[in-house]
Design a protein around this motif. Structure first.
Motif, PDB file in Angstrom:
ATOM      1  N   TYR A 159     -10.726   8.311  -3.405  1.00 49.43           N
ATOM      2  CA  TYR A 159      -9.654   7.326  -3.625  1.00 49.43           C
ATOM      3  C   TYR A 159     -10.218   6.040  -4.200  1.00 49.43           C
ATOM      4  O   TYR A 159      -9.671   5.464  -5.136  1.00 49.43           O
ATOM      5  CB  TYR A 159      -8.915   7.073  -2.312  1.00 49.43           C
ATOM      6  CG  TYR A 159      -8.109   5.798  -2.330  1.00 49.43           C
ATOM      7  CD1 TYR A 159      -6.949   5.680  -3.133  1.00 49.43           C
ATOM      8  CD2 TYR A 159      -8.527   4.674  -1.598  1.00 49.43           C
ATOM      9  CE1 TYR A 159      -6.248   4.506  -3.174  1.00 49.43           C
ATOM     10  CE2 TYR A 159      -7.815   3.503  -1.635  1.00 49.43           C
ATOM     11  CZ  TYR A 159      -6.678   3.417  -2.427  1.00 49.43           C
ATOM     12  OH  TYR A 159      -5.976   2.229  -2.477  1.00 49.43           O
TER      13      TYR A 159
ATOM     14  N   ASP B 146      -2.898   7.333  -7.188  1.00 51.01           N
ATOM     15  CA  ASP B 146      -1.858   7.540  -6.189  1.00 51.01           C
ATOM     16  C   ASP B 146      -2.018   8.900  -5.542  1.00 51.01           C
ATOM     17  O   ASP B 146      -1.820   9.066  -4.319  1.00 51.01           O
ATOM     18  CB  ASP B 146      -0.467   7.411  -6.846  1.00 51.01           C
ATOM     19  CG  ASP B 146      -0.185   5.989  -7.316  1.00 51.01           C
ATOM     20  OD1 ASP B 146      -0.902   5.065  -6.804  1.00 51.01           O
ATOM     21  OD2 ASP B 146       0.722   5.794  -8.142  1.00 51.01           O
ATOM     22  N   SER B 147      -2.393   9.887  -6.327  1.00 52.26           N
ATOM     23  CA  SER B 147      -2.589  11.226  -5.765  1.00 52.26           C
ATOM     24  C   SER B 147      -3.768  11.249  -4.791  1.00 52.26           C
ATOM     25  O   SER B 147      -3.691  11.841  -3.714  1.00 52.26           O
ATOM     26  CB  SER B 147      -2.832  12.225  -6.917  1.00 52.26           C
ATOM     27  OG  SER B 147      -3.092  13.524  -6.389  1.00 52.26           O
TER      28      SER B 147
ATOM     29  N   PHE C  18      -4.929   8.642  -3.128  1.00 53.18           N
ATOM     30  CA  PHE C  18      -4.560   7.865  -1.949  1.00 53.18           C
ATOM     31  C   PHE C  18      -3.690   8.677  -1.010  1.00 53.18           C
ATOM     32  O   PHE C  18      -3.865   8.636   0.212  1.00 53.18           O
ATOM     33  CB  PHE C  18      -3.825   6.593  -2.389  1.00 53.18           C
ATOM     34  CG  PHE C  18      -3.307   5.793  -1.223  1.00 53.18           C
ATOM     35  CD1 PHE C  18      -4.159   5.044  -0.422  1.00 53.18           C
ATOM     36  CD2 PHE C  18      -1.924   5.825  -0.907  1.00 53.18           C
ATOM     37  CE1 PHE C  18      -3.663   4.332   0.643  1.00 53.18           C
ATOM     38  CE2 PHE C  18      -1.458   5.111   0.175  1.00 53.18           C
ATOM     39  CZ  PHE C  18      -2.318   4.355   0.960  1.00 53.18           C
ATOM     40  N   GLU C  19      -2.764   9.419  -1.605  1.00 49.85           N
ATOM     41  CA  GLU C  19      -1.864  10.223  -0.774  1.00 49.85           C
ATOM     42  C   GLU C  19      -2.638  11.290  -0.027  1.00 49.85           C
ATOM     43  O   GLU C  19      -2.437  11.509   1.183  1.00 49.85           O
ATOM     44  CB  GLU C  19      -0.781  10.862  -1.658  1.00 49.85           C
ATOM     45  CG  GLU C  19       0.261  11.638  -0.857  1.00 49.85           C
ATOM     46  CD  GLU C  19       1.358  12.210  -1.754  1.00 49.85           C
ATOM     47  OE1 GLU C  19       2.235  12.909  -1.225  1.00 49.85           O
ATOM     48  OE2 GLU C  19       1.320  11.964  -2.979  1.00 49.85           O
ATOM     49  N   ALA C  20      -3.585  11.932  -0.725  1.00 49.25           N
ATOM     50  CA  ALA C  20      -4.400  12.973  -0.064  1.00 49.25           C
ATOM     51  C   ALA C  20      -5.238  12.368   1.066  1.00 49.25           C
ATOM     52  O   ALA C  20      -5.350  12.931   2.161  1.00 49.25           O
ATOM     53  CB  ALA C  20      -5.295  13.651  -1.095  1.00 49.25           C
TER      54      ALA C  20
ATOM     55  N   ASN D 239      -4.699   9.470   2.677  1.00 49.97           N
ATOM     56  CA  ASN D 239      -3.870   8.901   3.733  1.00 49.97           C
ATOM     57  C   ASN D 239      -3.307   9.992   4.629  1.00 49.97           C
ATOM     58  O   ASN D 239      -3.261   9.851   5.856  1.00 49.97           O
ATOM     59  CB  ASN D 239      -2.738   8.089   3.108  1.00 49.97           C
ATOM     60  CG  ASN D 239      -2.046   7.198   4.138  1.00 49.97           C
ATOM     61  OD1 ASN D 239      -2.716   6.552   4.937  1.00 49.97           O
ATOM     62  ND2 ASN D 239      -0.710   7.173   4.132  1.00 49.97           N
ATOM     63  N   ASP D 240      -2.865  11.133   4.021  1.00 53.93           N
ATOM     64  CA  ASP D 240      -2.338  12.236   4.846  1.00 53.93           C
ATOM     65  C   ASP D 240      -3.428  12.793   5.759  1.00 53.93           C
ATOM     66  O   ASP D 240      -3.195  13.050   6.952  1.00 53.93           O
ATOM     67  CB  ASP D 240      -1.795  13.347   3.925  1.00 53.93           C
ATOM     68  CG  ASP D 240      -0.524  12.934   3.171  1.00 53.93           C
ATOM     69  OD1 ASP D 240       0.096  11.938   3.609  1.00 53.93           O
ATOM     70  OD2 ASP D 240      -0.188  13.581   2.171  1.00 53.93           O
TER      71      ASP D 240
END
Length: 575
Positions: free
Chosen positions: A232, A271-272, A274-276, A278-279
């Motif tokens: 990220y 964003d992808s 970060f999403e990975a 963060n999840d």
């Protein structure tokens, strides 16, 4: 007239030439040399005389040889072997003295006439009697001994021991339970240690996820979060770089569309990522927090169990068998000490009671004696005679007429002549081996010729460790206090060197003498003092036989006008 003056000048010039001739000059020089030598001789003679006057003047005797009779001499006072002190009870006034010093008295002879003191003495005796009564009655007043407090302490200690023994026995019954509890507690300690370490790692994982910093995070709890976080951060950095390029393209109005397209692609990638990340982080955080909660709950349960064990069996509690057994022993020792202290007090009080009883008895005797003394004073007549209890010779009279006597002090001393007399003299230790008990000494001042002195005892001198005391039994017409000078023969011998006794000096445990050594000089003989070490073989009252560096015929210095030093020049008294 002028001619006459010229003639005189010519004559004077001729006379001067005659005087300064070589022959006259030689005669003059000889005369001056003779006068100089004469002056030097005179000065040398007088300087020698002056120097001699400044030298120590000595007296000498020649060392001899021959026979020397060794003797020990000493002077002592005659003392009676037994003496009788004439005393009188109470304070009396001496009315008459019937004897004199040196007088021979028989048993029963009247020695003194004394008077009673009178009412003053009676008053003093009555006062003393009252004081003795007071001391005796005071001694009878004694507080009784009470051991109630000590007995109460002993009783309380015994009761406490009984309670502790009961508790100790009960603890012994539960000994197996205590052992099991201890084993379980040790297991709890190990588990608590393990959980504490796990708690620290879980806490570090939570902290790493909160700060997005995984440098020190434990891998087993964060899994792939460090790599996802790194991806990220890298995507975010690329997006920021593309966005800056896009801003510059707008400013420069070049390639705007291309730059915008690149920036949007980087933003989508960021964003992808970060999403990975963060999840995954939310999932891991929930799991870690759940495990942390379970660990902390387990730690609380174990801590409660350990606290319960400490309360029941730990060092802070007093219910363990070991503690109770130690308490019983300590209390038993305390009880024994109380009993020992009580017994010592009783023994001490018993001794004190005995001492008090003896003191009371002594005060009672003193009271009775004082009563008898008072009764006797009341019955005494005005005058009384003091008679001798033994036969002997009056050695001394200690009172004067009209003097008041003191109870116990002697009025006179009578020597019991039948028990004999003694004389005591002191001699050096090295002379003792030359005398034997039983030898008869010569009494030098035995003018009547009727006294004898025989050595009866040799003992140490308490006042001088280098001397011994010789005790002689003296018989004949002697009196106490008479001074006798004794001479004891110690044998004789022939010696090669005999010198005056006064010439022998002692130094550091050895002996030495000063001899005279002569040396010839053009101006006469010179004399020097020479220090010679010697051994003293024997001596009498005037001479000493020596060996060492002294021979017969040597001049021995006996006296000097000044202190001598080895090798110093001296002047003979007759030189």
């Amino acid at each position: 007239m002028n001619e006459t003056k010229e003639v005189k000048d010519i004559k004077a010039s001729d006379d001067e030439k005659e005087k300064m001739s070589p022959a006259k000059r030689r005669d003059l020089i000889k005369t001056l040399i003779i006068l100089f030598l004469a002056a030097m001789l005179i000065l040398t003679f007088f300087s020698n005389t002056i120097m001699n006057r400044a030298l120590p003047e000595i007296s000498t005797e020649t060392a001899g040889s021959g026979k020397l009779i060794e003797r020990i001499e000493g002077t002592g006072s005659v003392e009676a072997n037994q003496a009788y002190n004439v005393t009188v009870e109470g304070n009396r006034v001496v009315e008459k003295i019937h004897i004199k010093k040196g007088q021979e008295v028989k048993k029963g002879d009247v020695l003194f006439t004394v008077n009673t003191v009178g009412t003053e003495k009676l008053e003093e005796a009555e006062t003393a009697l009252d004081a003795a009564k007071l001391e005796y009655e005071t001694a009878l007043l004694k507080e009784p001994v009470d051991y109630q407090e000590e007995n109460q302490k002993i009783k309380a200690a015994r009761e406490e021991i009984s309670d502790l023994i009961a508790k100790r026995d009960a603890a012994r019954v539960n000994e197996s339970n205590a052992a099991y509890a201890k084993s379980e507690n040790n297991a709890n300690k190990s588990e608590l240690s393990r959980l504490t370490a796990q708690q620290e790692k879980l806490t570090m994982a939570v902290k790493a996820m909160s700060m997005d910093v995984y440098d020190e995070a434990p891998y087993e709890y964060v899994g792939d979060l460090p790599s996802l976080c790194g991806a990220y951060e890298a995507a975010d950095a690329e997006y920021k770089e593309a966005y800056e390029t896009y801003q510059k393209a707008i400013e420069n109005d070049k390639n705007i569309e291309l730059a915008k397209s690149e920036a949007d692609a980087k933003q989508a990638a960021r964003d992808s990522a970060f999403e990975a990340y963060n999840d995954a982080k939310n999932s891991v955080r929930g799991n870690v927090l759940s495990q942390l909660s379970d660990v902390e709950n387990a730690m609380n349960d174990i801590s409660s169990k350990m606290a319960e064990y400490e309360a029941a069996y730990g060092e802070s509690g007093s219910e363990s068998y070991e503690n109770l057994a130690a308490s019983v022993t300590a209390k038993q020792n305390e009880l024994e000490n109380l009993i020992i202290t009580l017994n010592k007090s009783k023994q001490k009080d018993t001794i004190t009671d005995k001492k008090d009883a003896l003191d009371i008895e002594a005060k009672k005797k003193a009271l009775d004696k004082q009563q008898e003394k008072l009764d006797k004073l009341k019955k005494e007549v005005k005058s009384s005679e003091v008679k001798s209890k033994y036969s002997g010779v009056v050695s001394s009279i200690e009172v004067q007429p009209d003097a008041t006597t003191t109870d116990g002090d002697p009025l006179a001393i009578i020597d019991l002549v039948d028990d004999g007399f003694t004389v005591e003299i002191s001699v050096e230790n090295d002379m003792i081996k030359k005398v034997r008990k039983g030898v008869e000494a010569e009494i030098l001042n035995n003018y009547g010729g009727d006294k004898t002195a025989v050595l009866s005892e040799i003992k140490n001198d308490p006042t001088n460790s280098k001397q011994k005391k010789l005790i002689f039994d003296v018989t004949g017409d002697v009196n106490s206090g008479e001074s006798l000078t004794l001479s004891i023969p110690c044998g004789s011998g022939t010696y090669d060197a005999i010198v005056p006794r006064s010439a022998v000096k002692e130094e550091n445990g050895g002996y030495y003498v000063y001899t005279v050594r002569s040396k010839s000089t053009p101006l006469g003989n010179r004399y020097y003092a020479e220090k010679v070490s010697v051994n003293v073989e024997a001596k009498d009252t005037t001479s000493s036989a020596v060996s060492g560096g002294v021979s017969r015929g040597d001049y021995i210095i006996t006296a000097a006008s000044k202190p001598l030093t080895p090798g110093c020049q001296v002047r003979m008294k007759d030189k």
